[in-house]
Motif scaffolding. Structure first.
Motif, mmCIF file in Angstrom:
data_model
loop_
_atom_site.group_PDB
_atom_site.id
_atom_site.type_symbol
_atom_site.label_atom_id
_atom_site.label_comp_id
_atom_site.label_asym_id
_atom_site.label_seq_id
_atom_site.Cartn_x
_atom_site.Cartn_y
_atom_site.Cartn_z
ATOM 1 N N GLU A 74 -1.408 -5.047 -13.446
ATOM 2 C CA GLU A 74 -0.123 -5.646 -13.073
ATOM 3 C C GLU A 74 0.486 -6.325 -14.297
ATOM 4 O O GLU A 74 -0.206 -7.009 -15.048
ATOM 5 C CB GLU A 74 -0.321 -6.667 -11.947
ATOM 6 C CG GLU A 74 0.973 -7.200 -11.380
ATOM 7 C CD GLU A 74 0.790 -8.066 -10.140
ATOM 8 O OE1 GLU A 74 1.817 -8.547 -9.645
ATOM 9 O OE2 GLU A 74 -0.347 -8.262 -9.671
ATOM 10 N N ARG B 291 2.781 4.161 -10.885
ATOM 11 C CA ARG B 291 3.727 3.277 -10.199
ATOM 12 C C ARG B 291 3.711 1.905 -10.877
ATOM 13 O O ARG B 291 2.657 1.382 -11.203
ATOM 14 C CB ARG B 291 3.369 3.161 -8.720
ATOM 15 C CG ARG B 291 3.567 4.493 -7.983
ATOM 16 C CD ARG B 291 3.300 4.375 -6.508
ATOM 17 N NE ARG B 291 1.896 4.333 -6.179
ATOM 18 C CZ ARG B 291 1.123 5.388 -5.949
ATOM 19 N NH1 ARG B 291 1.628 6.607 -6.046
ATOM 20 N NH2 ARG B 291 -0.136 5.253 -5.637
ATOM 21 N N LEU C 42 -5.599 -2.327 -5.128
ATOM 22 C CA LEU C 42 -4.309 -1.705 -4.820
ATOM 23 C C LEU C 42 -3.488 -1.530 -6.092
ATOM 24 O O LEU C 42 -2.941 -0.447 -6.347
ATOM 25 C CB LEU C 42 -3.553 -2.579 -3.812
ATOM 26 C CG LEU C 42 -2.166 -2.096 -3.469
ATOM 27 C CD1 LEU C 42 -2.175 -1.418 -2.109
ATOM 28 C CD2 LEU C 42 -1.204 -3.256 -3.456
ATOM 29 N N HIS D 185 -2.158 1.959 -7.906
ATOM 30 C CA HIS D 185 -0.741 2.228 -8.186
ATOM 31 C C HIS D 185 -0.518 2.512 -9.668
ATOM 32 O O HIS D 185 0.188 3.460 -10.030
ATOM 33 C CB HIS D 185 0.135 1.042 -7.763
ATOM 34 C CG HIS D 185 0.423 0.980 -6.294
ATOM 35 N ND1 HIS D 185 0.656 2.091 -5.515
ATOM 36 C CD2 HIS D 185 0.529 -0.092 -5.452
ATOM 37 C CE1 HIS D 185 0.897 1.724 -4.270
ATOM 38 N NE2 HIS D 185 0.817 0.400 -4.210
ATOM 39 N N ARG E 94 0.824 -1.222 0.000
ATOM 40 C CA ARG E 94 0.000 0.000 0.000
ATOM 41 C C ARG E 94 0.850 1.261 0.000
ATOM 42 O O ARG E 94 0.437 2.283 -0.525
ATOM 43 C CB ARG E 94 -0.923 0.012 1.214
ATOM 44 C CG ARG E 94 -2.081 -0.930 1.114
ATOM 45 C CD ARG E 94 -3.035 -0.764 2.308
ATOM 46 N NE ARG E 94 -4.127 -1.691 2.184
ATOM 47 C CZ ARG E 94 -4.270 -2.791 2.930
ATOM 48 N NH1 ARG E 94 -3.379 -3.069 3.870
ATOM 49 N NH2 ARG E 94 -5.291 -3.591 2.734
ATOM 50 N N VAL F 245 3.853 1.747 -1.373
ATOM 51 C CA VAL F 245 4.834 1.852 -2.461
ATOM 52 C C VAL F 245 4.769 3.254 -3.078
ATOM 53 O O VAL F 245 3.689 3.761 -3.357
ATOM 54 C CB VAL F 245 4.584 0.762 -3.528
ATOM 55 C CG1 VAL F 245 5.297 1.072 -4.823
ATOM 56 C CG2 VAL F 245 5.015 -0.589 -2.994
ATOM 57 N N GLU F 246 5.930 3.836 -3.276
ATOM 58 C CA GLU F 246 5.996 5.178 -3.858
ATOM 59 C C GLU F 246 6.344 5.163 -5.339
ATOM 60 O O GLU F 246 5.932 6.052 -6.072
ATOM 61 C CB GLU F 246 7.018 6.017 -3.098
ATOM 62 C CG GLU F 246 6.618 6.286 -1.667
ATOM 63 C CD GLU F 246 7.650 7.080 -0.901
ATOM 64 O OE1 GLU F 246 8.631 7.564 -1.508
ATOM 65 O OE2 GLU F 246 7.477 7.219 0.319
ATOM 66 N N HIS F 247 7.137 4.161 -5.783
ATOM 67 C CA HIS F 247 7.595 4.155 -7.172
ATOM 68 C C HIS F 247 7.288 2.858 -7.902
ATOM 69 O O HIS F 247 6.757 2.892 -9.007
ATOM 70 C CB HIS F 247 9.107 4.432 -7.241
ATOM 71 C CG HIS F 247 9.502 5.687 -6.561
ATOM 72 N ND1 HIS F 247 9.213 6.929 -7.070
ATOM 73 C CD2 HIS F 247 10.131 5.902 -5.385
ATOM 74 C CE1 HIS F 247 9.651 7.859 -6.248
ATOM 75 N NE2 HIS F 247 10.217 7.262 -5.210
ATOM 76 N N CYS G 276 3.915 -2.077 -11.272
ATOM 77 C CA CYS G 276 3.582 -3.289 -10.534
ATOM 78 C C CYS G 276 3.903 -4.458 -11.453
ATOM 79 O O CYS G 276 3.185 -4.694 -12.446
ATOM 80 C CB CYS G 276 2.103 -3.314 -10.155
ATOM 81 S SG CYS G 276 1.573 -1.924 -9.134
ATOM 82 N N ASP H 70 10.019 -0.473 -3.781
ATOM 83 C CA ASP H 70 10.888 0.696 -3.892
ATOM 84 C C ASP H 70 12.340 0.253 -3.669
ATOM 85 O O ASP H 70 12.877 -0.453 -4.477
ATOM 86 C CB ASP H 70 10.449 1.816 -2.941
ATOM 87 C CG ASP H 70 9.042 2.344 -3.280
ATOM 88 O OD1 ASP H 70 8.732 2.450 -4.484
ATOM 89 O OD2 ASP H 70 8.271 2.640 -2.347
#
Length: 176
Positions: A106, A74, A65, A69, A22, A24-26, A76, A131
């Protein structure tokens, strides 16, 4: 406590993966190496698949999620190293969990290897890279979750990110 000990942690609750994902930034990447997993949260659906071939494609919390992202830019990604013929469990994963996650955005690929061989430069164990953090997943011989070894060292992150890129590049998208 040494610097290395300060950068590592043992986690025994599998739900921590979802919690970590949840934040994750990148990017996040998953390498799967087992031909079957024995996890309680999918047992009923897997047994139904074995009996009837029926799967539920309703998105769940993981797909929500992933979709969030991906919408935020982001990455995945996931690679599963597989041998052929596929196990019943892998056929189930392709039919349901992977199908739902691909629909959510994803990127999932399969890296097919001959029995008894392994791709060079790809670890022979499961891991996540969230990350700059590595989560090595430990399972017993029956595919049951044992623990996670979290490594926050820059060296572990660099090594696992390089292995992730190697595996992802060598693998074939599930959609193909």
């Amino acid at each position: 406590m040494t610097e290395a000990e300060a950068m590592t942690e043992i986690v025994t609750d599998l739900s921590a993966v979802l919690d970590r994902a949840r934040s994750v930034e990148h990017a996040m990447f998953r390498l799967e190496t087992l031909q079957a997993y024995d996890v309680a949260y999918e047992l009923e659906a897997y047994e139904r698949f074995l009996r009837s071939g029926q799967v539920d494609l309703t998105p769940g919390p993981w797909q929500a999620l992933v979709a969030g992202h991906v919408a935020a830019g982001r990455a995945c990604r996931r690679v599963h190293v597989v041998t052929e013929p596929l196990t019943p469990y892998l056929r189930y994963e392709l039919a349901a969990p992977y199908a739902r996650s691909i629909a959510a955005g994803e990127q999932i690929r399969l890296l097919t290897v001959a029995p008894g061989s392994w791709p060079s430069g790809v670890p022979g164990y499961d891991f996540w890279v969230f990350d700059e953090e590595v989560w090595v997943m430990r399972y017993d011989d029956a595919g049951r979750f044992v623990q996670i070894e979290v490594d926050r060292s820059p060296q572990a992150a660099a090594e696992h990110q390089a292995a992730a890129e190697k595996a992802f590049t060598a693998a074939t998208p599930v959609t193909e």
